[in-house]
Enzyme design. Structure first.
Site, mmCIF file in Angstrom:
data_model
loop_
_atom_site.group_PDB
_atom_site.id
_atom_site.type_symbol
_atom_site.label_atom_id
_atom_site.label_comp_id
_atom_site.label_asym_id
_atom_site.label_seq_id
_atom_site.Cartn_x
_atom_site.Cartn_y
_atom_site.Cartn_z
ATOM 1 N N ARG A 100 71.897 34.986 45.107
ATOM 2 C CA ARG A 100 72.187 36.404 44.894
ATOM 3 C C ARG A 100 71.891 37.226 46.146
ATOM 4 O O ARG A 100 72.601 38.171 46.483
ATOM 5 C CB ARG A 100 71.361 36.939 43.724
ATOM 6 C CG ARG A 100 71.820 36.457 42.363
ATOM 7 C CD ARG A 100 70.906 36.943 41.269
ATOM 8 N NE ARG A 100 70.987 38.386 41.110
ATOM 9 C CZ ARG A 100 70.075 39.104 40.453
ATOM 10 N NH1 ARG A 100 69.018 38.520 39.941
ATOM 11 N NH2 ARG A 100 70.225 40.402 40.332
ATOM 12 N N HIS A 138 78.080 55.338 17.234
ATOM 13 C CA HIS A 138 78.593 56.707 17.282
ATOM 14 C C HIS A 138 80.121 56.757 17.320
ATOM 15 O O HIS A 138 80.693 57.844 17.244
ATOM 16 C CB HIS A 138 78.020 57.440 18.506
ATOM 17 C CG HIS A 138 76.525 57.429 18.545
ATOM 18 N ND1 HIS A 138 75.759 58.252 17.756
ATOM 19 C CD2 HIS A 138 75.647 56.677 19.267
ATOM 20 C CE1 HIS A 138 74.475 58.026 17.998
ATOM 21 N NE2 HIS A 138 74.382 57.074 18.903
#
Length: 315
Positions: free
Chosen positions: A76, A163
């Site tokens: 990484r 939601h």
């Protein structure tokens, strides 16, 4: 898409500045020829270049699709080092040559951290003008819900399932109520959205270019022209501490947009399951940020900025 008005509206003329690396110059010129041949009424000019300064000169909107992907055997940190170099050069060119109040969208992964790197190397660009693309996962979530419920995607609003609503013949109904399957929402739905990019690569042997391009257009269009009333969208923006996300990260928040500005939607209730997922994401971004800041060229440059001031780098 941009030249047809999908990003900025059907009445907004555009001049496209396209930047690529030197080995791709011939292919880039081929794209320019195709754009010219398409005789697009909104297209008022094309700049195709391998010079980052020429590409950034006077731009009002910058969509950063270039980045170094992680390859087999790479750590990484190696990927981060490559991207620091890329975004250092492009950030400096944007800061010095872009139009005032230029809006920036970072698409290349790791998009959140690449946007943060760009922010560090372009300190005079307002932090509210630097964003990253999380709209693709937002759109993927809408698509999965629409397929699950067999409704048109336009009838689904707000990607957070706690939601989100669906417009029906009898009014708006909560997605969680209509799906009536918490196990699916908390497992398969999430993993499908998370792994959709990998699934597309497996299926077509190429990355999800079309949906990413469409999502980038959606991101800029809503940012510039405003979000529909009653809806919010997902944007990776600089955290102000909302929802307990530490400041200093580029994080995906629900936002509304008006008059070219975004605002984080406040006051949404967060259940324990969602809280844990949000905290896991924040932890990963902190780790990425720490990794990016450990890259020698970024560490040295930030020290230089802190000790000597911006004017010594950008006269």
């Amino acid at each position: 898409m941009i030249a047809r008005g999908i990003m900025l509206g059907p009445d907004q003329p555009v001049i496209l500045h396209m930047l690529d690396i030197a080995p791709a110059a011939e292919a880039l010129n081929g794209v320019k020829m195709e754009l010219i041949d398409a005789a697009l009424p909104l297209l008022k000019g094309v700049v195709a270049t391998t010079d980052v300064v020429e590409a950034c000169k006077g731009v009002n909107i910058a969509v950063m699709v270039g980045g170094f992907p992680r390859k087999e055997g790479m750590e990484r940190k190696d990927v981060m080092s490559k991207n620091v170099s890329i975004y250092k050069a492009q950030a400096s060119a944007l800061e010095q040559h872009a139009a005032p109040n230029c809006k920036v969208l970072v698409v290349a992964n790791p998009a959140n951290t690449n946007a943060l790197i760009l922010k560090e190397f372009a300190p005079s660009i307002p932090e509210k003008n630097i964003t990253c693309l999380t709209r693709l996962d937002h759109n993927r979530a809408l698509g999965q819900i629409s397929e699950k419920l067999n409704v048109h995607v336009n009838d689904v609003k707000n990607a957070n399932v706690n939601h989100a609503t669906v417009t029906t013949s009898t009014g708006e109904k909560p997605v969680r109520e209509l799906v009536a399957d918490d196990h699916w929402l908390n497992t398969e739905f999430i993993t499908t959205v998370q792994q959709r990019g990998a699934a597309i690569i497996k299926a077509r042997k190429q990355s999800s270019a079309l949906s990413a391009a469409s999502s980038a257009c959606d991101h800029i269009r809503d940012w510039v022209l405003g979000t529909p009333k009653g809806s919010w969208v997902s944007m990776g923006v600089y955290s102000d501490g909302s929802y307990g996300i530490q400041p200093g990260l580029i994080y995906s928040f629900p936002v509304t947009c008006a008059k070219g500005e975004w605002s984080i939607v406040q006051g949404l209730k967060i259940d324990e399951f969602s809280r844990a997922k949000m905290d896991d994401t924040a932890k990963e971004l902190v780790e990425e940020k720490t990794l990016a800041y450990s890259v020698p060229q970024l560490t040295m440059e930030l020290c230089f900025l802190k000790n000597c001031g911006r004017s010594s780098i950008n006269p």
